[in-house]
Design a protein around this motif. Structure first.
Motif, PDB file in Angstrom:
ATOM      1  N   ILE A   1       0.843  -1.195   0.000  1.00 57.50           N
ATOM      2  CA  ILE A   1       0.000   0.000   0.000  1.00 57.50           C
ATOM      3  C   ILE A   1       0.878   1.244   0.000  1.00 57.50           C
ATOM      4  N   ALA A   2       0.450   2.246  -0.803  1.00 61.36           N
ATOM      5  CA  ALA A   2       1.199   3.505  -0.866  1.00 61.36           C
ATOM      6  C   ALA A   2       1.296   4.102   0.538  1.00 61.36           C
ATOM      7  N   ASP A   3       2.381   4.782   0.808  1.00 66.17           N
ATOM      8  CA  ASP A   3       2.597   5.422   2.108  1.00 66.17           C
ATOM      9  C   ASP A   3       2.838   4.429   3.234  1.00 66.17           C
ATOM     10  N   MET A   4       3.058   3.133   2.877  1.00 67.07           N
ATOM     11  CA  MET A   4       3.369   2.192   3.957  1.00 67.07           C
ATOM     12  C   MET A   4       4.798   1.717   3.809  1.00 67.07           C
ATOM     13  N   GLU A   5       5.416   1.583   4.946  1.00 67.13           N
ATOM     14  CA  GLU A   5       6.835   1.263   5.021  1.00 67.13           C
ATOM     15  C   GLU A   5       7.112  -0.132   4.458  1.00 67.13           C
TER      16      GLU A   5
ATOM     17  N   ALA B   1      -3.632   6.359   3.731  1.00 67.01           N
ATOM     18  CA  ALA B   1      -2.932   7.141   4.752  1.00 67.01           C
ATOM     19  C   ALA B   1      -3.711   8.375   5.180  1.00 67.01           C
TER      20      ALA B   1
ATOM     21  N   ARG C   1       4.375   5.159   6.767  1.00 66.43           N
ATOM     22  CA  ARG C   1       5.607   5.945   6.794  1.00 66.43           C
ATOM     23  C   ARG C   1       5.444   7.103   7.778  1.00 66.43           C
ATOM     24  N   ALA C   2       6.532   7.529   8.342  1.00 62.01           N
ATOM     25  CA  ALA C   2       6.499   8.568   9.369  1.00 62.01           C
ATOM     26  C   ALA C   2       5.876   9.860   8.858  1.00 62.01           C
TER      27      ALA C   2
ATOM     28  N   ALA D   1       3.660  10.300   6.478  1.00 63.79           N
ATOM     29  CA  ALA D   1       2.219  10.150   6.335  1.00 63.79           C
ATOM     30  C   ALA D   1       1.554  10.152   7.708  1.00 63.79           C
TER      31      ALA D   1
END
Lengths: 199, 781
Positions: free
Chosen positions: A44-48, B154, B554-555, B557
């Motif tokens: 998923i976009a924006d996921m690490e 997100a 991610r940080a 987001a």
């Protein structure tokens, strides 16, 4: 009805691609209830990192599809022809979707894919099958533009059972589901049926 | 002035009126087919009345056409072809088989920035009860195999916004938006819906004709493009056009039928074409003048007036018949002046009683009924004047027929019939007839349904029901009106109503509703939602960010979300919504009575339990259920319930006129035949199972005015001092001819397809027939 037509053609003429698709779907839809365990991996976009989840699935020809996530969180989704019923970690059942809205259409597609429902699949996708009846793959490209806007394509693979599902969204999010440890039964268990009851 | 000069003057005036009429015809006689226009204001609240009008205009212009075929491709092809052909010419506009792709950016533009004030009911409850866990909620979104994402995950990690969006999407009907088509699949058939609008006013003749023509062209092309396609249609325009066609057919049938019938009857009696020509000229002058005057005064004719006007021939011709009968009876001794003088008293009494009856009708505050009454007033007065001023100049030469031989049959018939109705036998017959009426009276049932006013083509009604069931679109005659002192109060009051409607939807009493507050919650609700999120979700930004990072975001987001929450403080407003193309299908819901009146409309879809839905407004401030059909029906019922006293009052007023002319005792005997006839007519309704409606009552009121004429004519013609022997036959003939022509005019209305006209015609025909039969009771003997 289309399936019947496909079968009729298959009986009359030499084997063709459509014939393979029809045979695959027919075979997948044979057992009244199929159970399996699954592992799902979503990018998923924006996921690490990829999001992994595990659980069980039960596909009943009569009731619909039961999707039970065990980890990392408990979540059960019951896909019936007209609704999606969600049961959260707290055990509270609620209606996630109902009627004709977009979410129910997605539920219908899920049912179509996992339940190998030829009519539903043909209504929403251009389907092409390749391989043999023992080892096949099917590529589904959405036809209605509302669906095509969100979904690029779905690839299915398997043999006697549906073993892999790969979903590519237009947002570049992808989902890969692997199914294993299949078992066949005549009907759903009572505790599974509970999840289908309207909240 | 000589007779001839007066005739020419009258003809000249008639010529001017005819020229005016020709001018009107060229421009097209404005014919009103809207039932609402015929009815009085039924709502106590003028705002409600205004809203009914604006809503019926908004919804009434809609046209829905459904294409059904076993093959999906054929159904779509038919829909495409229809939209292209029907939409390619004038008549229908905005026809779309395939809706343009909605821009997903529109949703974001209107809502996304202010999404923290928008919560679905279940989420609000969960947050308020403290059951919310950021970690579980985010993970559930992440692991769900598929979902409808309006925003990247997100930006809506708990799915609040997505669920709110789903909660405002329409859920009724079996139609789905698929590939731009509105599609329903069932029992091996695919149905595709095409929506469009009438170009112009639905009740405008020309716009109606263009719209129907465009539909027909499109339907033909669709059938050619996809053989075997089944086409269903609905829309006010189709009902209005079919009602107009039915009224026109009725009018043609009645006009042609009565002209042929009257000509034959008159020719049989007079053996000459002259009285027929004179009679039609006199009646025609009346109807022509009435049409022109009413179009000039009212600006339009209602179709009920038109059908009624066609049948007025039957009454307007009576005066000319009496005059021609006098001509026949006078034989060689005829002078026009003498003839006029001879019929004058009878005509004056007859015209006075009729005018009295019609004036009473004119007092009803029904624009439609009042127009009918005024039409009759003008028509009868002009027909009467034509007998006074026009006909004498055209009928100067005496008749060459032997008066006795020509009228002997009528005299003998009258003698035989009067002999039967004489002495104790008459009393017994009357009592027996009245006793026989009793079961009929007891079987009477009233019906005030407003739908009786309009002939609803049964085939169209079936198609309409099928499409409504499938689409969930409603006719919009029943809705809730919400009012308040300002926008916020209207929305807040709407929310209370919508909560109750949702409960009804859950229990199945209703399948859906449309309300502005679903799209734009009140400011207070949005602020409360935002405060709730502030408390339960964003209270501790550090922990929230950490949780989001833990589940995998991610940080950047994870940090962006609380920051966006801080920034988004402005609630979505109605004017934001109105400015967005998303509100286009729903704009009629807001400020339906104009921008100056803060108000909104909540429309209902698929009412299955009307009584419970009606209860939804109980106890809510500023919310009223507006049910135009029901309030009109109640009004019709109210007037009908006043009909018995009204008829009594009319009879009393006529009695006064008669007493002045004949004295007390004789006046009663003149009135008895028609009263008896009415009693029988009412019983006929009971026996035939025809419901009593306001229109039947109107028929009885008119019947009273016309029926009494026969007694008057008989009495004036036969019992007057100095009447010659032949007068008996001539008068009897005139009365029979009058009754026959009236029956051929109004009586034919009994066969009309319009329920209102049917009831009217039946009441009148039976009353006239009875009055004729009992008329000899009024003779001295």
């Amino acid at each position: 009805m289309r399936l019947a037509l496909v079968l009729l053609l298959a009986a009359a003429g030499p084997a063709c691609a459509d014939d393979l698709l029809g045979s695959i779907l027919k075979r997948l839809a044979e057992p009244p209830v199929v159970r399996a365990r699954f592992v799902q991996e979503r990018h998923i976009a924006d996921m690490e990192r990829p999001a992994l989840s595990r659980g069980r699935i039960a596909v009943s020809r009569r009731e619909g599809v039961l999707w039970q996530v065990d980890s990392p969180v408990r979540l059960t989704l019951a896909f019936t022809p007209n609704e999606i019923i969600e049961t959260g970690a707290d055990g509270v059942r609620r209606l996630r979707a109902q009627g004709r809205n977009a979410e129910t259409q997605i539920g219908r597609v899920m049912r179509g894919i996992l339940g190998a429902d030829a009519e539903t699949l043909q209504a929403s996708f251009t389907a092409t099958a390749s391989g043999s009846l023992e080892r096949w793959s099917i590529r589904l490209v959405p036809r209605p533009r509302e669906m095509a806007r969100a979904l690029r394509e779905i690839r299915l693979g398997g043999g006697r059972h549906l073993e892999t599902i790969e979903i590519e969204e237009t947002s570049d999010n992808t989902t890969a589901i692997r199914l294993r440890q299949f078992s066949i039964a005549d009907q759903l268990a009572a505790e599974e049926l509970e999840f289908f009851k309207a909240p | 002035m000589t007779l001839r000069a007066r005739s020419w003057l009258f003809l000249g005036a008639l010529g001017i009126v005819a020229a005016l009429f020709a001018g009107l015809l060229v421009r097209g006689v404005p014919l009103q087919t809207n039932v609402l226009a015929m009815l009085p204001a039924s709502e106590r609240d003028p705002v409600a009345e205004k809203v009914v009008a604006s809503l019926s205009a908004a919804i009434g212009s809609r046209v829905l056409v459904l294409f059904s075929h076993a093959e999906e491709a054929s159904a779509k092809a038919a829909a495409e072809r229809f939209a292209a052909v029907a939409g390619g010419s004038e008549g229908l506009r905005a026809l779309r088989a395939r809706l343009p792709e909605p821009d997903p950016a529109l949703l974001n533009k209107l809502y996304a920035a202010n999404r923290f004030g928008l919560l679905a009911e279940a989420d609000r409850e969960a947050l308020a009860s403290g059951r919310f866990s950021a970690r579980d909620s985010a993970l559930q979104q992440i692991v769900s195999p598929m979902g409808v994402a309006v925003l990247p995950l997100a930006r809506d990690p708990f799915g609040f916004f997505g669920r709110w969006m789903l909660s405002i999407l329409p859920g009724a009907g079996t139609l789905r938006l698929e590939d731009g088509y509105l599609i329903a699949r069932e029992s091996a058939r695919t149905r595709v819906l095409v929506i469009g609008e009438v170009d112009g006013d639905v009740y405008d003749n020309a716009a109606q004709a263009r719209a129907v023509a465009a539909y027909e062209r499109g339907a033909q092309a669709a059938a050619a493009a996809a053989p075997g396609v089944e086409i269903l249609r609905t829309g006010t325009v189709f009902f209005a056009a079919s009602a107009r066609a039915a009224a026109m057919r009725d009018m043609d049938r009645i006009a042609i039928g009565s002209i042929i019938g009257i000509t034959l009857v008159m020719f049989a009696a007079f053996r000459s074409l002259r009285p027929i020509a004179l009679g039609l000229l006199s009646a025609g002058a009346g109807i022509l003048a009435a049409t022109v005057v009413l179009v000039l005064v009212d600006g339009e004719l209602h179709l009920v007036t038109l059908a009624f006007g066609a049948s007025l021939i039957g009454e307007a011709i009576d005066y000319a018949i009496l005059f021609c009968a006098a001509h026949l009876a006078a034989g060689s001794r005829w002078t026009p002046e003498g003839g006029v003088a001879q019929v004058r008293p009878a005509l004056i009494v007859a015209v006075a009683t009729s005018l009295l009856a019609y004036s009473l009708l004119g007092l009803l505050p029904f624009p439609g009924v009042s127009q009918v009454a005024r039409f009759a007033l003008v028509g009868l007065v002009v027909a009467w004047l034509s007998v006074q001023w026009l006909l004498p100049g055209l009928l100067t030469r005496p008749s060459r027929r032997d008066p006795v031989a020509a009228t002997d049959w009528a005299a003998r018939l009258l003698s035989r019939w009067s002999a039967l109705l004489r002495g104790p036998r008459a009393a017994v017959a009357v009592v027996l007839a009245l006793v026989a009426c009793i079961p009929g009276w007891l079987a009477l049932a009233a019906n005030d349904d407003v739908r009786l006013l309009v002939p609803r083509d049964p085939e169209l009604a079936l198609e309409d029901a099928a499409i409504r069931a499938m689409t969930g679109f409603d006719a919009g005659s029943r809705f809730f009106l919400v009012r308040g002192t300002n926008e916020e109060e209207v929305l807040a009051r709407e929310v209370f109503l919508v909560q109750r409607l949702r409960e009804l939807e859950h229990s199945g009493a209703l399948s859906g509703h449309q309300a502005v507050s679903d799209f734009v919650p009140p400011r207070a609700v949005q602020e409360a939602n935002r405060a709730l999120m502030g408390k339960r979700v964003f209270a501790d930004r550090e922990t929230l960010t950490r949780t989001l990072i833990e589940v995998g975001f991610r940080a950047e987001a994870a940090k962006a979300l609380p920051a966006e929450f801080e920034r988004a403080v402005k609630p979505v407003t109605v004017s934001d919504w109105l400015a967005s193309p998303l509100s286009t299908p729903y704009r009629h819901l807001w400020a339906p009575a104009g921008d100056a009146v803060p108000a909104s409309v909540v429309t209902l879809i698929g009412e299955r339990d009307a009584a419970r839905v009606a209860q939804a407004a109980a106890g809510l401030d500023g919310v009223t259920l507006v049910d135009k059909a029901a309030s009109v029906s109640a009004l019709l019922g109210w007037y009908r319930s006043w009909s018995a006293p009204g008829l009594g009052a009319a009879a009393l007023m006529m009695l006064i006129v008669l007493v002045v002319r004949y004295g007390g005792r004789a006046a009663v005997t003149v009135l008895v035949p028609v009263v008896l006839a009415e009693a029988l007519s009412v019983a006929v309704f009971g026996y035939a199972g025809v419901p009593v409606t306001l229109f039947g009552v109107v028929g009885w009121t008119l019947g009273l005015g016309i029926g009494v004429n026969y007694s008057i004519f008989l009495r004036e013609g036969i019992d007057r001092p100095g009447a010659v022997g032949v007068a008996r036959g001539a008068t009897a003939m005139a009365v029979m001819l009058s009754a026959c022509t009236t029956l051929l005019g109004f009586g034919l209305l009994a066969f009309s397809g319009v329920p209102a006209l049917h009831h009217f015609g039946l009441a009148l025909a039976t009353t006239i027939a009875g009055s004729l039969l009992f008329a000899p009771l009024s003779l001295k003997g």
